[in-house]
Design a protein around this motif. Structure first.
Motif, PDB file in Angstrom:
ATOM      1  N   GLN A  15      37.877  58.480  -3.580  1.00  0.00           N
ATOM      2  CA  GLN A  15      37.600  57.216  -2.907  1.00  0.00           C
ATOM      3  C   GLN A  15      36.194  56.712  -3.219  1.00  0.00           C
ATOM      4  OE1 GLN A  15      39.396  58.921   0.946  1.00  0.00           O
ATOM      5  NE2 GLN A  15      39.610  56.712   1.218  1.00  0.00           N
ATOM      6  N   LEU A  16      35.238  57.634  -3.289  1.00  0.00           N
ATOM      7  CA  LEU A  16      33.875  57.245  -3.639  1.00  0.00           C
ATOM      8  C   LEU A  16      33.829  56.644  -5.040  1.00  0.00           C
ATOM      9  CD1 LEU A  16      31.872  60.296  -2.191  1.00  0.00           C
ATOM     10  CD2 LEU A  16      31.823  57.948  -1.331  1.00  0.00           C
ATOM     11  N   VAL A  17      34.532  57.292  -5.950  1.00  0.00           N
ATOM     12  CA  VAL A  17      34.556  56.786  -7.324  1.00  0.00           C
ATOM     13  C   VAL A  17      35.194  55.398  -7.360  1.00  0.00           C
ATOM     14  CG1 VAL A  17      35.531  57.138  -9.624  1.00  0.00           C
ATOM     15  CG2 VAL A  17      34.553  59.078  -8.374  1.00  0.00           C
ATOM     16  N   ASP A  18      36.283  55.236  -6.634  1.00  0.00           N
ATOM     17  CA  ASP A  18      36.939  53.931  -6.568  1.00  0.00           C
ATOM     18  C   ASP A  18      36.011  52.868  -5.988  1.00  0.00           C
ATOM     19  OD1 ASP A  18      39.208  54.926  -7.648  1.00  0.00           O
ATOM     20  OD2 ASP A  18      40.326  55.086  -5.774  1.00  0.00           O
ATOM     21  N   ALA A  19      35.122  53.308  -5.102  1.00  0.00           N
ATOM     22  CA  ALA A  19      34.189  52.364  -4.477  1.00  0.00           C
ATOM     23  C   ALA A  19      33.026  52.026  -5.404  1.00  0.00           C
ATOM     24  CB  ALA A  19      33.658  52.945  -3.171  1.00  0.00           C
ATOM     25  N   GLY A  20      33.066  52.591  -6.620  1.00  0.00           N
ATOM     26  CA  GLY A  20      32.046  52.258  -7.602  1.00  0.00           C
ATOM     27  C   GLY A  20      30.811  53.154  -7.561  1.00  0.00           C
ATOM     28  N   ILE A  21      30.884  54.233  -6.788  1.00  0.00           N
ATOM     29  CA  ILE A  21      29.738  55.134  -6.666  1.00  0.00           C
ATOM     30  C   ILE A  21      29.744  56.136  -7.821  1.00  0.00           C
ATOM     31  CG2 ILE A  21      28.772  57.004  -5.254  1.00  0.00           C
ATOM     32  CD1 ILE A  21      29.770  55.322  -2.817  1.00  0.00           C
ATOM     33  N   ARG A  22      28.585  56.333  -8.441  1.00  0.00           N
ATOM     34  CA  ARG A  22      28.540  57.191  -9.625  1.00  0.00           C
ATOM     35  C   ARG A  22      27.687  58.441  -9.446  1.00  0.00           C
ATOM     36  NH1 ARG A  22      27.433  53.531 -14.730  1.00  0.00           N
ATOM     37  NH2 ARG A  22      25.522  53.148 -13.545  1.00  0.00           N
ATOM     38  N   SER A  23      27.142  58.640  -8.255  1.00  0.00           N
ATOM     39  CA  SER A  23      26.389  59.861  -7.981  1.00  0.00           C
ATOM     40  C   SER A  23      26.916  60.461  -6.682  1.00  0.00           C
ATOM     41  CB  SER A  23      24.898  59.559  -7.818  1.00  0.00           C
ATOM     42  OG  SER A  23      24.384  58.974  -8.999  1.00  0.00           O
ATOM     43  N   ILE A  24      27.346  61.724  -6.751  1.00  0.00           N
ATOM     44  CA  ILE A  24      27.928  62.371  -5.583  1.00  0.00           C
ATOM     45  C   ILE A  24      27.223  63.688  -5.294  1.00  0.00           C
ATOM     46  CG2 ILE A  24      30.015  63.491  -4.666  1.00  0.00           C
ATOM     47  CD1 ILE A  24      31.682  61.461  -6.231  1.00  0.00           C
ATOM     48  N   LEU A  25      26.855  63.860  -4.026  1.00  0.00           N
ATOM     49  CA  LEU A  25      26.283  65.125  -3.574  1.00  0.00           C
ATOM     50  C   LEU A  25      27.278  65.722  -2.595  1.00  0.00           C
ATOM     51  CD1 LEU A  25      23.858  67.077  -3.317  1.00  0.00           C
ATOM     52  CD2 LEU A  25      22.913  65.557  -1.585  1.00  0.00           C
ATOM     53  N   THR A  26      27.808  66.891  -2.898  1.00  0.00           N
ATOM     54  CA  THR A  26      28.820  67.463  -2.002  1.00  0.00           C
ATOM     55  C   THR A  26      28.386  68.796  -1.423  1.00  0.00           C
ATOM     56  OG1 THR A  26      31.110  68.208  -1.780  1.00  0.00           O
ATOM     57  CG2 THR A  26      30.085  68.487  -3.924  1.00  0.00           C
ATOM     58  N   PHE A  27      28.684  68.984  -0.155  1.00  0.00           N
ATOM     59  CA  PHE A  27      28.392  70.229   0.534  1.00  0.00           C
ATOM     60  C   PHE A  27      29.658  71.040   0.734  1.00  0.00           C
ATOM     61  CE2 PHE A  27      24.849  67.535   1.347  1.00  0.00           C
ATOM     62  CZ  PHE A  27      23.770  68.389   1.392  1.00  0.00           C
ATOM     63  N   ALA A  28      30.764  70.532   0.213  1.00  0.00           N
ATOM     64  CA  ALA A  28      32.030  71.251   0.309  1.00  0.00           C
ATOM     65  C   ALA A  28      32.145  72.162  -0.905  1.00  0.00           C
ATOM     66  CB  ALA A  28      33.186  70.266   0.352  1.00  0.00           C
ATOM     67  N   SER A  29      32.476  73.421  -0.676  1.00  0.00           N
ATOM     68  CA  SER A  29      32.519  74.375  -1.771  1.00  0.00           C
ATOM     69  C   SER A  29      33.836  74.273  -2.526  1.00  0.00           C
ATOM     70  CB  SER A  29      32.353  75.788  -1.232  1.00  0.00           C
ATOM     71  OG  SER A  29      33.344  76.049  -0.265  1.00  0.00           O
ATOM     72  N   ALA A  30      33.965  73.199  -3.284  1.00  0.00           N
ATOM     73  CA  ALA A  30      35.162  73.042  -4.099  1.00  0.00           C
ATOM     74  C   ALA A  30      34.746  72.309  -5.362  1.00  0.00           C
ATOM     75  CB  ALA A  30      36.221  72.246  -3.342  1.00  0.00           C
ATOM     76  N   VAL A  31      35.387  72.630  -6.476  1.00  0.00           N
ATOM     77  CA  VAL A  31      35.082  71.956  -7.727  1.00  0.00           C
ATOM     78  C   VAL A  31      35.731  70.578  -7.684  1.00  0.00           C
ATOM     79  CG1 VAL A  31      35.360  71.986 -10.211  1.00  0.00           C
ATOM     80  CG2 VAL A  31      34.954  74.114  -8.985  1.00  0.00           C
ATOM     81  N   LEU A  32      34.976  69.542  -7.975  1.00  0.00           N
ATOM     82  CA  LEU A  32      35.517  68.187  -7.957  1.00  0.00           C
ATOM     83  C   LEU A  32      35.830  67.733  -9.364  1.00  0.00           C
ATOM     84  CD1 LEU A  32      33.110  66.466  -5.404  1.00  0.00           C
ATOM     85  CD2 LEU A  32      35.381  67.448  -5.002  1.00  0.00           C
ATOM     86  N   SER A  33      36.970  67.084  -9.517  1.00  0.00           N
ATOM     87  CA  SER A  33      37.228  66.504 -10.823  1.00  0.00           C
ATOM     88  C   SER A  33      37.037  64.997 -10.731  1.00  0.00           C
ATOM     89  CB  SER A  33      38.613  66.921 -11.317  1.00  0.00           C
ATOM     90  OG  SER A  33      39.520  65.881 -11.277  1.00  0.00           O
ATOM     91  N   VAL A  34      36.106  64.511 -11.537  1.00  0.00           N
ATOM     92  CA  VAL A  34      35.720  63.097 -11.513  1.00  0.00           C
ATOM     93  C   VAL A  34      35.602  62.600 -12.951  1.00  0.00           C
ATOM     94  CG1 VAL A  34      34.443  63.294  -9.336  1.00  0.00           C
ATOM     95  CG2 VAL A  34      33.277  63.702 -11.510  1.00  0.00           C
ATOM     96  N   PRO A  35      35.605  61.286 -13.142  1.00  0.00           N
ATOM     97  CA  PRO A  35      35.399  60.752 -14.494  1.00  0.00           C
ATOM     98  C   PRO A  35      34.054  61.194 -15.040  1.00  0.00           C
ATOM     99  CG  PRO A  35      36.114  59.010 -12.988  1.00  0.00           C
ATOM    100  CD  PRO A  35      35.832  60.224 -12.152  1.00  0.00           C
ATOM    101  N   GLU A  36      33.942  61.209 -16.376  1.00  0.00           N
ATOM    102  CA  GLU A  36      32.734  61.790 -16.954  1.00  0.00           C
ATOM    103  C   GLU A  36      31.473  60.946 -16.697  1.00  0.00           C
ATOM    104  OE1 GLU A  36      33.245  58.651 -19.507  1.00  0.00           O
ATOM    105  OE2 GLU A  36      34.790  60.008 -18.742  1.00  0.00           O
TER     106      GLU A  36
END
Lengths: 223, 223
Positions: B169-190
DNA sequence: GAATGTGAACTCCTTCACAGCA
DNA sequence: TGCTGTGAAGGAGTTCACATTC
C-alpha cells in the motif's frame, strides 16, 4: 544434549548479523511444514545470494546434503546453538516511556530465549505500576534484582541525557550486554558490549538513499 | 542558498551510516558553544578513529583547516546538505500499537526534518483517536493523504504478518523509502529502498557476542 | 608545530568458478 | 544431474604513513 558444536572456528561479524535472519526464515518454513530446502530457495526468501548463504553456513560447519539441500529442523538447531540461544538470557528494560512500554510488550523479546524479567523507571509515579504483566521497580533495585534474576542483557529506553547514567548502573549491576535506543555514545568498560539502535540515524540513511537513488543490487531469483 | 555541494563524488555506504552520528555530536558541541574541533577530539566523542573520521569527511570534500581543525557550524551544514536534510521529508507511520505510538511521539522524528504528518491503523476502534497530536486515519486514506502531504518515507510498525500488505500500500501511495520494524523480508519494486530494524536480531547479535566475548577493538583516546 | 588530506597497504567480506559428493 | 562446500579472485572499507598546508 541436543546439538553439538563440532566446528568451533570463529564466525565473521557479517555472518553473525545474518544468522538471525536465516533463523527466522527457517522458523517460518518449519511452521509451514517444509522439511528440506536448497540454499537457492532459502537465499531468495531472505534476500541474499545463494553463495553468500552457503558461505555463511560453511562457517558453522557442513550441514547440507549435496544434490539435495538442508534439513530445516537440523539447520535451526545448529544456528540456534551457535547464536547461544539454547541458554535463556533474561532482559531488563530501563525507562518506561512510550518506547520502553512498547519494548516490554514486544513479543520478539519474550520468544527466542529473551524473557523480560524486570522493568525500571526513575519516576515515582510510574514505579509500582504494571506494564505488560511486569511491575515497574525503582532504579535503586536494579543491581539487586538483576543479580537475583540472573540478568545478562540491559535495554536502555530513556532519553539520551540519562543514558550514560543508566549504562553505568547496568554495568555496576554486572550486566555486560547493553542495547540502547538513546542516540548517545556510551562510554563503558571494554568488557561490555553495546549496540545502539537509533531511529534518527535510520531515517538519515533513508533520506540519503532517496537523494542518491542508486540502482539496487540485484537479488537472487530462481531461474 | 545556504551551502553548495562542491564535491559530488559518491560516498561509501559505511561512511553514510556514520555521518548522522557525526552530525549529532556536532549539534551537541554547537549547543555547548564549541566553534572549532580537531578530528581527534571529534573522533573520540563518537567512538571512531581520527583517520576514519578524516577519510569519511574527505569523501564530502575538504573542509578542515590544517593545523587547526574543523569549524563546527560549517561542518554541520556540509553534512546536513549531503544527507539531504535541507529538504523536509514528511513521514507516515502505519500501525498504532505500542511501538507505533512510541514512534509517533519520538522527538528524533519531529526534529531533523522528518515531521510525522499522518498516522494509520486498520482497527476502526483506533481510527479517529489522536496520538501525539496527530489523528489516526483509516488505511483507505493512505494513498490520498500521502500524496496530498507529499510524504516520502513510510514507517511500518505493524505485526510481521501484515507488513507485506502495508508495504504494497505504501508503494502504491508513491512512497519510495520504507523503514520497517516488523521482522519479515519485504518484496518491493527495485526503485524502493527498505531498511529493516529488528529488535530480535539485535538481541541475537548481543547474545552471540556475550558467548564469544571478543576483546573490543581499542577506541581512540587523546594522548 | 599541529592538524588535515590522501595514496598505498592491509584486512574483511562477497562473489566466482568449480571440485566433490549424493 | 543437482546442489553443496570452498579456494581463489575481486571489491569494499579501514588503517597506515606521510606529504601538505596553515
Amino acid at each position: 544434549m541436543t546439538t553439538e558444536l563440532p566446528a568451533p572456528r570463529d564466525v565473521p561479524d557479517a555472518t553473525v548479523s545474518r544468522l538471525p535472519v536465516y533463523l527466522r526464515a527457517l522458523a517460518e518454513l518449519a511452521s509451514r511444514g517444509v522439511r528440506s530446502i536448497s540454499s537457492q530457495e532459502l537465499a531468495k526468501a531472505v534476500g541474499v545470494r545463494s553463495t553468500q548463504l552457503r558461505k555463511d553456513l560453511s562457517h558453522l560447519g557442513s550441514y547440507g546434503v549435496r544434490g539435495v539441500g538442508y534439513e530445516v529442523a537440523h539447520l535451526r538447531e545448529v544456528i540456534s546453538a551457535r547464536l547461544g540461544l539454547t541458554v535463556t538470557r533474561p532482559v531488563v528494560i530501563v525507562g518506561m516511556g512510550n518506547l520502553g512500554r512498547a519494548l516490554a510488550g514486544y513479543s520478539g523479546f519474550a520468544n527466542r530465549a529473551f524473557p523480560v524479567v524486570a522493568l525500571f523507571d526513575r519516576d515515582p509515579e510510574v514505579v509500582g505500576t504494571v506494564v505488560a504483566g511486569t511491575p515497574v521497580s525503582p532504579m535503586t533495585q536494579l543491581a539487586r534484582l538483576s543479580k537475583e534474576l540472573g540478568v545478562t542483557i540491559g535495554v536502555i529506553a530513556t532519553h539520551p541525557a540519562s543514558s550514560q547514567e543508566v549504562a553505568d548502573q547496568l554495568v555496576d549491576a554486572g550486566i555486560r550486554s547493553i542495547l540502547t535506543f538513546a542516540s548517545a555514545v556510551l562510554s563503558v568498560p571494554e568488557y561490555v558490549t553495546v549496540r545502539v539502535v537509533d531511529l534518527g540515524t535510520e531515517l538519515h540513511v533513508l533520506a540519503f538513499r532517496a537523494l542518491n537513488r542508486r540502482t539496487e543490487e540485484p537479488r537472487e531469483s530462481i531461474s
